[in-house]
Design a protein around this motif. Structure first.
Motif, PDB file in Angstrom:
ATOM      1  N   UNK A 113       0.832  -1.213   0.000  1.00 11.47           N
ATOM      2  CA  UNK A 113       0.000   0.000   0.000  1.00 11.47           C
ATOM      3  C   UNK A 113       0.862   1.256   0.000  1.00 11.47           C
ATOM      4  N   UNK A 114       1.924   1.253   0.788  1.00 17.85           N
ATOM      5  CA  UNK A 114       2.823   2.410   0.793  1.00 17.85           C
ATOM      6  C   UNK A 114       3.438   2.618  -0.590  1.00 17.85           C
ATOM      7  N   UNK A 115       3.807   1.527  -1.242  1.00 16.57           N
ATOM      8  CA  UNK A 115       4.390   1.624  -2.579  1.00 16.57           C
ATOM      9  C   UNK A 115       3.372   2.144  -3.581  1.00 16.57           C
ATOM     10  N   UNK A 116       2.160   1.614  -3.518  1.00 15.07           N
ATOM     11  CA  UNK A 116       1.112   2.052  -4.440  1.00 15.07           C
ATOM     12  C   UNK A 116       0.795   3.532  -4.259  1.00 15.07           C
ATOM     13  N   UNK A 117       0.702   3.967  -3.007  1.00 17.81           N
ATOM     14  CA  UNK A 117       0.409   5.379  -2.741  1.00 17.81           C
ATOM     15  C   UNK A 117       1.535   6.279  -3.260  1.00 17.81           C
ATOM     16  N   UNK A 118       2.775   5.806  -3.132  1.00 18.58           N
ATOM     17  CA  UNK A 118       3.899   6.590  -3.641  1.00 18.58           C
ATOM     18  C   UNK A 118       3.829   6.716  -5.157  1.00 18.58           C
ATOM     19  N   UNK A 119       3.503   5.644  -5.828  1.00 19.06           N
ATOM     20  CA  UNK A 119       3.380   5.689  -7.285  1.00 19.06           C
ATOM     21  C   UNK A 119       2.265   6.629  -7.725  1.00 19.06           C
ATOM     22  N   UNK A 120       1.111   6.498  -7.105  1.00 16.21           N
ATOM     23  CA  UNK A 120      -0.029   7.330  -7.495  1.00 16.21           C
ATOM     24  C   UNK A 120       0.231   8.806  -7.198  1.00 16.21           C
ATOM     25  N   UNK A 121       1.090   9.084  -6.226  1.00 17.62           N
ATOM     26  CA  UNK A 121       1.413  10.466  -5.887  1.00 17.62           C
ATOM     27  C   UNK A 121       2.544  11.030  -6.743  1.00 17.62           C
ATOM     28  N   UNK A 122       3.120  10.197  -7.611  1.00 18.13           N
ATOM     29  CA  UNK A 122       4.219  10.665  -8.454  1.00 18.13           C
ATOM     30  C   UNK A 122       5.506  10.881  -7.702  1.00 18.13           C
ATOM     31  N   UNK A 123       5.751  10.072  -6.676  1.00 15.73           N
ATOM     32  CA  UNK A 123       6.942  10.234  -5.841  1.00 15.73           C
ATOM     33  C   UNK A 123       8.214   9.920  -6.628  1.00 15.73           C
ATOM     34  N   UNK A 124       9.343  10.335  -6.112  1.00 17.08           N
ATOM     35  CA  UNK A 124      10.632  10.056  -6.746  1.00 17.08           C
ATOM     36  C   UNK A 124      10.932   8.555  -6.668  1.00 17.08           C
ATOM     37  N   UNK A 125      11.671   8.045  -7.671  1.00 22.13           N
ATOM     38  CA  UNK A 125      12.017   6.620  -7.640  1.00 22.13           C
ATOM     39  C   UNK A 125      12.724   6.190  -6.356  1.00 22.13           C
ATOM     40  N   UNK A 126      13.419   7.118  -5.699  1.00 19.36           N
ATOM     41  CA  UNK A 126      14.122   6.762  -4.460  1.00 19.36           C
ATOM     42  C   UNK A 126      13.154   6.300  -3.381  1.00 19.36           C
ATOM     43  N   UNK A 127      11.910   6.806  -3.422  1.00 18.60           N
ATOM     44  CA  UNK A 127      10.906   6.371  -2.446  1.00 18.60           C
ATOM     45  C   UNK A 127      10.571   4.901  -2.673  1.00 18.60           C
ATOM     46  N   UNK A 128      10.463   4.512  -3.941  1.00 15.01           N
ATOM     47  CA  UNK A 128      10.199   3.097  -4.245  1.00 15.01           C
ATOM     48  C   UNK A 128      11.406   2.237  -3.874  1.00 15.01           C
ATOM     49  N   UNK A 129      12.594   2.753  -4.145  1.00 14.39           N
ATOM     50  CA  UNK A 129      13.798   2.000  -3.789  1.00 14.39           C
ATOM     51  C   UNK A 129      13.864   1.756  -2.291  1.00 14.39           C
ATOM     52  N   UNK A 130      13.408   2.729  -1.509  1.00 12.91           N
ATOM     53  CA  UNK A 130      13.393   2.578  -0.058  1.00 12.91           C
ATOM     54  C   UNK A 130      12.453   1.450   0.366  1.00 12.91           C
ATOM     55  N   UNK A 131      11.410   1.196  -0.431  1.00 10.76           N
ATOM     56  CA  UNK A 131      10.478   0.099  -0.148  1.00 10.76           C
ATOM     57  C   UNK A 131      10.947  -1.228  -0.746  1.00 10.76           C
ATOM     58  N   UNK A 132      12.146  -1.228  -1.317  1.00  8.75           N
ATOM     59  CA  UNK A 132      12.687  -2.461  -1.871  1.00  8.75           C
ATOM     60  C   UNK A 132      12.158  -2.801  -3.244  1.00  8.75           C
ATOM     61  N   UNK A 133      11.700  -1.799  -4.008  1.00  8.21           N
ATOM     62  CA  UNK A 133      11.101  -2.037  -5.323  1.00  8.21           C
ATOM     63  C   UNK A 133      12.148  -1.789  -6.414  1.00  8.21           C
ATOM     64  N   UNK A 134      12.386  -2.779  -7.262  1.00  8.56           N
ATOM     65  CA  UNK A 134      13.291  -2.652  -8.404  1.00  8.56           C
ATOM     66  C   UNK A 134      12.526  -2.470  -9.713  1.00  8.56           C
ATOM     67  N   UNK A 135      11.338  -3.064  -9.811  1.00 11.88           N
ATOM     68  CA  UNK A 135      10.604  -3.062 -11.078  1.00 11.88           C
ATOM     69  C   UNK A 135       9.202  -2.480 -10.890  1.00 11.88           C
ATOM     70  N   UNK A 136       8.716  -1.825 -11.950  1.00  7.12           N
ATOM     71  CA  UNK A 136       7.321  -1.398 -12.009  1.00  7.12           C
ATOM     72  C   UNK A 136       6.748  -1.920 -13.322  1.00  7.12           C
ATOM     73  N   UNK A 137       5.697  -2.699 -13.232  1.00  4.63           N
ATOM     74  CA  UNK A 137       5.030  -3.264 -14.404  1.00  4.63           C
ATOM     75  C   UNK A 137       3.707  -2.541 -14.613  1.00  4.63           C
ATOM     76  N   UNK A 138       3.544  -1.945 -15.765  1.00  2.00           N
ATOM     77  CA  UNK A 138       2.292  -1.281 -16.115  1.00  2.00           C
ATOM     78  C   UNK A 138       1.536  -2.198 -17.070  1.00  2.00           C
ATOM     79  N   UNK A 139       0.351  -2.604 -16.664  1.00  4.19           N
ATOM     80  CA  UNK A 139      -0.477  -3.501 -17.474  1.00  4.19           C
ATOM     81  C   UNK A 139      -1.523  -2.657 -18.204  1.00  4.19           C
ATOM     82  N   UNK A 140      -1.474  -2.700 -19.518  1.00  2.00           N
ATOM     83  CA  UNK A 140      -2.369  -1.890 -20.336  1.00  2.00           C
ATOM     84  C   UNK A 140      -3.660  -2.655 -20.641  1.00  2.00           C
ATOM     85  N   UNK A 141      -4.703  -1.903 -20.969  1.00  5.84           N
ATOM     86  CA  UNK A 141      -5.953  -2.510 -21.403  1.00  5.84           C
ATOM     87  C   UNK A 141      -6.810  -3.022 -20.281  1.00  5.84           C
TER      88      UNK A 141
END
Length: 607
Positions: A500-528
């Motif tokens: 949830x913290x990661x999702x909220x950071x993404x939706x808020x347009x946070x800097x990639x460093x915020x995702x890195x702090x949550x241990x996130x290396x990849x972001x997959x965008x599923x279209x359609x």
């Protein structure tokens, strides 16, 4: 021939139901997600920050999909579960209603076939298939086998214990299945009579502890006092179907909370008609059950069936909902009981017993069939032909009654055939998913994956309806999911705080460093697929796009990524729990196989 018939009939029903899935492709419908290959991720082991709802199911699929395509594994388990439900009902009827005499032997076959039909062909099976609960159906299928094993344990302990452990293990693919199974097993084992009752109960308790270890251990490692969202109590309460009310829906083995998970023939007046037909058939066997009320196991199975209908109905009332909300808020693990309708599965053994006895009532068998045989002995020459004709007539009446009963059960729910109205259709992943997997799996495993759009469900053009995000079961890396569910206008929160913290950071347009702090290396965008993207474009613009096509886009978060997630100790404990489950399954299979072999070796000696 009777044995072959009893085995092939439920198999034929199972294949008639899942027929469209038997080709290539994958089962992707609501909670059912299969993929070409699954992996031993933290989520599969149950040590992510979400509740361990799919253990040891996901570990078993990951192990089997290393040698077989994962789509084949899931479809095979589903077919075997449906077959086992029918075969188990037949075996249970055979041990609780043993045939005696020539005519009654024919009745036994007819009654067992009817019981088998009801176990496979009913609204509970249809609704759970549409909800995607394929592994829950293994727990459902284990219930009549546990009754059979509980009876056999009194006279043949090795065989009874073996089947009990094996059935508990198979039911224990999910936590709900394990709880359903232990309820039935304990009820039967605790009844008086036969081989040592205390030992029987101890075997059940020990077996349950072993098969439930994968989720009991991981749940114990969760944050102290972890509870579920009480909003799920109202959202997942049993639902009243058209013209029936909640009690009537449950009595007809329906009433699932999701109004979208209904077979086409259960909408409108079809729900009322189908329920009346099912209850009329069961009611015809009530007199036979009453006459056998002195049999403790039959009485217990019937009482369990009544409680399985009445208690979830009470749980859907205002006081019942209030009590459940309190429990979910204050008792860790009580969220397991939120989906109240699933407990109606406990009614199936009692319903199938009634269906078997209904055949006797429908056939109008002469009440004193043994008298026919007595007259044959007293006046062999004069009465043999007439007695044989009466017995043949009784046999024919039973066969006709079984055929009519099974046909009526199928006609009461015609849309269960061929993929539950066509909803169970194989899906095929776009090629981009394999290309993303090749990139992610070949890179060092130094971070998790987040997915967009927000939410846990997807609705692609290439699936047959809404489905849980397939990414957590498709990729080798851990995929963060919140577990939030949208039920009508209510959002039921999941336990995935890191997700949830990661999702909220993404939706808020946070800097990639915020995702890195949550241990996130990849972001997959599923279209359609529908869903919220928020200001995630601002975050992704600062990440490295490594793949993109009309179906999926993959982004890499640059720089170092924090080491988060489970520890080696957590994973070790989780593996220990799965080892206990496997030990129970192997022990049960060995005892069952050994007992069957000894029985087979004794047969020639008796002959």
């Amino acid at each position: 021939m009777p044995t072959i018939t009893l085995a092939l009939w439920p198999l034929a029903l199972a294949l008639l139901i899942v027929g469209p899935l038997l080709g290539g492709g994958y089962l992707l419908l609501r909670d059912a997600v299969s993929a070409p290959r699954s992996f031993f991720t933290d989520a599969a082991l149950g040590v992510s920050d979400s509740a361990p709802r799919a253990v040891p199911q996901d570990v078993l699929v990951a192990a089997l999909s290393s040698v077989l395509d994962g789509g084949i594994v899931v479809k095979a388990v589903l077919v075997l579960a449906l077959w086992a439900a029918g075969a188990g009902a037949s075996a249970m009827v055979g041990v609780l209603l043993p045939a005696r005499g020539l005519g009654l032997r024919a009745a036994g076959l007819a009654g067992r076939l009817t019981a088998s039909t009801l176990a496979v062909w009913n609204p509970f099976v249809a609704e759970r298939l549409l909800q995607g609960h394929w592994s829950l159906l293994t727990g459902y299928a284990a219930l009549p086998w546990l009754v059979w094993a509980g009876v056999r344990m009194r006279s043949a302990p090795a065989a009874g214990i073996g089947v009990t452990l094996l059935a508990l293990a198979l039911a224990g693919l999910t936590p709900t299945g394990a709880v359903l199974a232990v309820i039935v097993a304990l009820v039967v084992a605790a009844l008086p009579g036969g081989w040592r009752r205390a030992v029987r109960v101890a075997v059940i308790v020990a077996g349950f502890a072993a098969v439930a270890a994968p989720w009991l251990i991981t749940a114990a490692m969760a944050a102290p006092g972890s509870t579920s969202d009480p909003a799920g109590v109202d959202a997942f309460a049993a639902r009243a179907e058209p013209h029936l009310g909640t009690l009537g829906s449950l009595a007809g083995l329906g009433g699932i909370w999701n109004s979208q998970a209904l077979p086409p023939s259960r909408t409108g007046a079809g729900a009322l008609i189908g329920t009346l037909i099912l209850l009329a058939l069961v009611a015809c066997g009530v007199r036979g059950l009453w006459r056998r009320r002195a049999h403790p196991v039959i009485a217990a199975v019937v009482v369990l069936a009544v409680l399985a209908v009445v208690l979830p109905a009470l749980g859907a009332t205002a006081p019942g909902l209030a009590a459940a909300r309190w429990a979910v808020e204050n008792v860790p693990g009580a969220g397991l009981f939120r989906d109240a309708q699933k407990w109606v599965a406990l009614a199936m053994p009692g319903y199938t017993l009634a269906a078997a006895l209904e055949v006797r009532a429908l056939s109008r068998l002469p009440r004193r069939l043994p008298g026919i045989r007595a007259r044959v002995v007293r006046d062999h020459r004069e009465n043999r032909r007439a007695a044989a004709q009466k017995v043949r007539g009784s046999v024919g009446a039973y066969a006709a009654a079984a055929a009519i009963s099974s046909a009526v059960l199928i006609a009461a729910l015609p849309s269960l055939a061929w993929g539950v109205g066509g909803a169970l259709q194989p899906a095929h992943y776009p090629q981009g998913w394999d290309r993303v997997a090749a990139i992610v799996d070949s890179a060092p495993s130094d971070g998790a994956m987040a997915t967009l759009p927000a939410g846990s469900f997807r609705d692609f053009a290439w699936t047959r309806g809404p489905v849980l995000d397939p990414a957590p079961r498709y990729f080798r890396t851990d995929v963060l999911v919140t577990g939030d569910l949208l039920v009508g206008d209510t959002t039921v929160g999941g336990e995935g705080t890191r997700a949830r913290d990661t999702e909220e950071a993404l939706l808020a347009g946070a800097a990639p460093a915020v995702l890195a702090h949550e241990g996130v290396r990849w972001v997959l965008v599923q279209h359609g697929t529908p869903g919220t993207l928020g200001d995630s474009a601002a975050t992704l613009a600062q990440a490295e796009q490594v793949y993109s096509d009309p179906d999926v886009s993959l982004y890499r978060i640059p720089g170092p990524v924090a080491a988060t997630g489970s520890t080696s100790a957590d994973r070790g404990l989780a593996w220990a729990g799965h080892a206990l489950w496997l030990a129970a399954a192997v022990t049960g299979a060995a005892l069952t196989g050994g007992a069957a072999l000894r029985q087979r070796m004794r047969l020639p000696q008796r002959a």
